[in-house]
Design a protein around this motif. Structure first.
Motif, PDB file in Angstrom:
ATOM      1  N   UNK A 157      53.894 119.036 -39.307  1.00 29.68           N
ATOM      2  CA  UNK A 157      53.276 118.224 -38.112  1.00 29.68           C
ATOM      3  C   UNK A 157      54.053 116.944 -37.552  1.00 29.68           C
ATOM      4  N   UNK A 158      54.103 116.829 -36.371  1.00 31.47           N
ATOM      5  CA  UNK A 158      54.592 115.654 -35.936  1.00 31.47           C
ATOM      6  C   UNK A 158      53.596 114.642 -35.784  1.00 31.47           C
ATOM      7  N   UNK A 159      52.285 114.718 -36.175  1.00 30.97           N
ATOM      8  CA  UNK A 159      51.233 113.809 -35.963  1.00 30.97           C
ATOM      9  C   UNK A 159      51.037 113.416 -37.349  1.00 30.97           C
ATOM     10  N   UNK A 160      50.629 111.890 -37.639  1.00 29.83           N
ATOM     11  CA  UNK A 160      50.182 111.463 -38.679  1.00 29.83           C
ATOM     12  C   UNK A 160      49.127 110.703 -38.469  1.00 29.83           C
ATOM     13  N   UNK A 161      48.614 110.398 -39.780  1.00 32.55           N
ATOM     14  CA  UNK A 161      47.201 109.303 -39.525  1.00 32.55           C
ATOM     15  C   UNK A 161      47.741 108.083 -39.226  1.00 32.55           C
ATOM     16  N   UNK A 162      46.805 107.154 -38.562  1.00 34.25           N
ATOM     17  CA  UNK A 162      46.979 106.051 -38.112  1.00 34.25           C
ATOM     18  C   UNK A 162      47.561 105.191 -39.116  1.00 34.25           C
ATOM     19  N   UNK A 163      48.508 104.404 -38.949  1.00 33.71           N
ATOM     20  CA  UNK A 163      49.063 103.447 -39.824  1.00 33.71           C
ATOM     21  C   UNK A 163      50.235 104.238 -40.743  1.00 33.71           C
ATOM     22  N   UNK A 164      50.366 105.426 -40.692  1.00 31.85           N
ATOM     23  CA  UNK A 164      51.450 106.056 -41.539  1.00 31.85           C
ATOM     24  C   UNK A 164      52.758 106.134 -40.565  1.00 31.85           C
ATOM     25  N   UNK A 165      53.848 106.144 -41.461  1.00 28.14           N
ATOM     26  CA  UNK A 165      55.014 106.385 -40.708  1.00 28.14           C
ATOM     27  C   UNK A 165      55.525 107.920 -40.649  1.00 28.14           C
ATOM     28  N   UNK A 166      55.841 108.326 -39.427  1.00 26.75           N
ATOM     29  CA  UNK A 166      56.122 109.821 -39.472  1.00 26.75           C
ATOM     30  C   UNK A 166      57.377 110.069 -40.166  1.00 26.75           C
ATOM     31  N   UNK A 183      51.839 120.069 -32.990  1.00 21.65           N
ATOM     32  CA  UNK A 183      51.447 118.894 -32.662  1.00 21.65           C
ATOM     33  C   UNK A 183      52.497 117.928 -32.281  1.00 21.65           C
ATOM     34  N   UNK A 184      53.591 118.424 -31.633  1.00 21.57           N
ATOM     35  CA  UNK A 184      54.629 117.594 -31.514  1.00 21.57           C
ATOM     36  C   UNK A 184      54.945 117.055 -30.137  1.00 21.57           C
ATOM     37  N   UNK A 185      54.353 117.904 -29.043  1.00 21.16           N
ATOM     38  CA  UNK A 185      54.707 117.612 -27.759  1.00 21.16           C
ATOM     39  C   UNK A 185      54.572 116.095 -27.303  1.00 21.16           C
ATOM     40  N   UNK A 186      53.445 115.414 -27.711  1.00 21.21           N
ATOM     41  CA  UNK A 186      53.386 113.889 -27.481  1.00 21.21           C
ATOM     42  C   UNK A 186      54.416 113.185 -27.905  1.00 21.21           C
ATOM     43  N   UNK A 187      55.089 113.369 -28.840  1.00 22.03           N
ATOM     44  CA  UNK A 187      56.476 112.792 -29.499  1.00 22.03           C
ATOM     45  C   UNK A 187      57.668 113.142 -29.276  1.00 22.03           C
ATOM     46  N   UNK A 188      57.861 114.168 -28.185  1.00 25.08           N
ATOM     47  CA  UNK A 188      59.084 114.891 -28.262  1.00 25.08           C
ATOM     48  C   UNK A 188      60.358 114.203 -27.791  1.00 25.08           C
ATOM     49  N   UNK A 189      59.830 112.870 -27.160  1.00 29.59           N
ATOM     50  CA  UNK A 189      61.157 111.966 -26.868  1.00 29.59           C
ATOM     51  C   UNK A 189      61.318 111.104 -27.949  1.00 29.59           C
ATOM     52  N   UNK A 190      60.687 111.003 -28.927  1.00 29.86           N
ATOM     53  CA  UNK A 190      60.927 110.267 -30.111  1.00 29.86           C
ATOM     54  C   UNK A 190      61.604 111.346 -31.126  1.00 29.86           C
ATOM     55  N   UNK A 191      61.079 112.426 -31.228  1.00 31.22           N
ATOM     56  CA  UNK A 191      61.794 113.535 -32.056  1.00 31.22           C
ATOM     57  C   UNK A 191      63.303 113.743 -31.764  1.00 31.22           C
ATOM     58  N   UNK A 192      63.388 114.067 -30.262  1.00 26.35           N
ATOM     59  CA  UNK A 192      64.699 114.171 -29.695  1.00 26.35           C
ATOM     60  C   UNK A 192      65.749 113.010 -30.187  1.00 26.35           C
ATOM     61  N   UNK A 193      65.048 111.984 -30.012  1.00 32.03           N
ATOM     62  CA  UNK A 193      66.090 110.821 -30.314  1.00 32.03           C
ATOM     63  C   UNK A 193      66.276 110.515 -31.920  1.00 32.03           C
ATOM     64  N   UNK A 194      65.453 110.686 -32.625  1.00 28.54           N
ATOM     65  CA  UNK A 194      65.594 110.824 -34.006  1.00 28.54           C
ATOM     66  C   UNK A 194      66.569 111.708 -34.529  1.00 28.54           C
ATOM     67  N   UNK A 195      66.525 113.002 -34.240  1.00 26.84           N
ATOM     68  CA  UNK A 195      66.962 114.034 -34.735  1.00 26.84           C
ATOM     69  C   UNK A 195      68.678 113.972 -34.123  1.00 26.84           C
ATOM     70  N   UNK A 196      69.043 113.496 -32.950  1.00 29.49           N
ATOM     71  CA  UNK A 196      70.349 113.146 -32.461  1.00 29.49           C
ATOM     72  C   UNK A 196      70.625 112.028 -33.518  1.00 29.49           C
ATOM     73  N   UNK A 197      70.191 110.907 -33.512  1.00 29.70           N
ATOM     74  CA  UNK A 197      70.680 109.809 -34.346  1.00 29.70           C
ATOM     75  C   UNK A 197      70.853 110.119 -35.759  1.00 29.70           C
TER      76      UNK A 197
END
Length: 264
Positions: A157-166, A183-197
């Motif tokens: 899951x790309x969603x974690x509990x409040x306060x947790x680091x993905x 549950x990844x669509x709302x974080x898709x920009x962050x996921x893309x940038x993280x994977x590329x980095x």
């Protein structure tokens, strides 16, 4: 506390109990026979937001149906309230079905409800369902694992509990892996940038299936570097499964050589 096999063979006990039933991804005909039977036997059904009306309608004619769906930012039915409601109904002697989309054991908050039932001394059962990743892959006619290409399946899951680091997803994408992200669509920009980095190739193939096995189903095949733009252009949103596949190096090299020879 799980249900005694002899009770299951004879039907559920007359005293109150709780059954967590997997509704599958949407289509009513993907329910198991046991799920259909539990719905027909239920006195009360507590169902989630993503459960299709056709599935809820399979409850017995005398069953009470209660919507307990949650959406991001809307918490009229927080988990603690759901736990209390299903326990209270079972303690009153009712046969309770907690109807969850997909499979109750895959990101379905089953642990909290099982613990609540056990704390109240109530029998509890899980009836598994078809999880969204399986349904989405089936709709694409592409297996989750492919011999010689991907022999490892990771469900995350790309969603974690409040306060947790993905978690850093690139650590899961070793060669030969299919990663199915819920549950990844709302974080898709962050996921893309993280994977590329983290060194994942920009042309890595990504498949997205939204609303698998429902009338709202949409599918998209794209690449990591342009996934966000393509998703926006296609108007694809939640609920969706994001598939990222990293083929084994030997296969990737073989495909590149085949392409080179074909071009030459």
């Amino acid at each position: 506390m799980s249900l005694d096999p002899t009770l299951l063979a004879a039907g559920l006990p007359a005293t109150g109990h709780i059954c967590l039933v997997g509704a599958g991804p949407g289509a009513a005909d993907l329910l198991t026979l046991r799920a259909v039977r539990r719905l027909a036997e239920a006195d009360v059904v507590f169902y989630d937001r993503l459960v299709e009306p056709e599935v809820v309608a399979m409850a017995g004619p005398r069953a009470e149906t209660v919507f307990v769906g949650k959406e991001v930012g809307l918490h009229s039915w927080p988990q603690e309230k759901i736990d209390a409601a299903i326990v209270a109904a079972a303690l009153a002697g009712k046969r309770v079905v907690r109807l969850k989309s997909g499979d109750p054991s895959v990101f379905g908050r089953a642990c909290e409800e099982i613990e609540a039932a056990r704390a109240a001394g109530l029998p509890v059962e899980i009836v598994p369902g078809v999880t969204a990743a399986s349904a989405a892959a089936a709709q694409m006619l592409r297996p989750l694992t492919e011999r010689g290409q991907t022999d490892r399946l990771v469900i995350a899951t790309a969603t974690c509990r409040p306060g947790e680091q993905p978690q850093r997803l690139a650590a899961s994408l070793t060669p030969g892996t299919t990663l199915a992200l819920y549950m990844a669509m709302h974080r898709l920009h962050l996921i893309r940038d993280e994977l590329l980095a983290d060194g994942i190739a920009p042309d890595t193939a990504i498949d997205i299936v939204s609303g698998a096995e429902t009338r709202r189903q949409r599918m998209l095949a794209t690449r990591l570097e342009c996934v966000c733009e393509d998703v926006a252009a296609a108007g694809i949103g939640n609920p969706a499964i994001v598939f990222i596949r990293i083929a084994k190096p030997a296969l990737a090299a073989g495909l590149a050589e085949t392409a080179r020879l074909a071009a030459g």
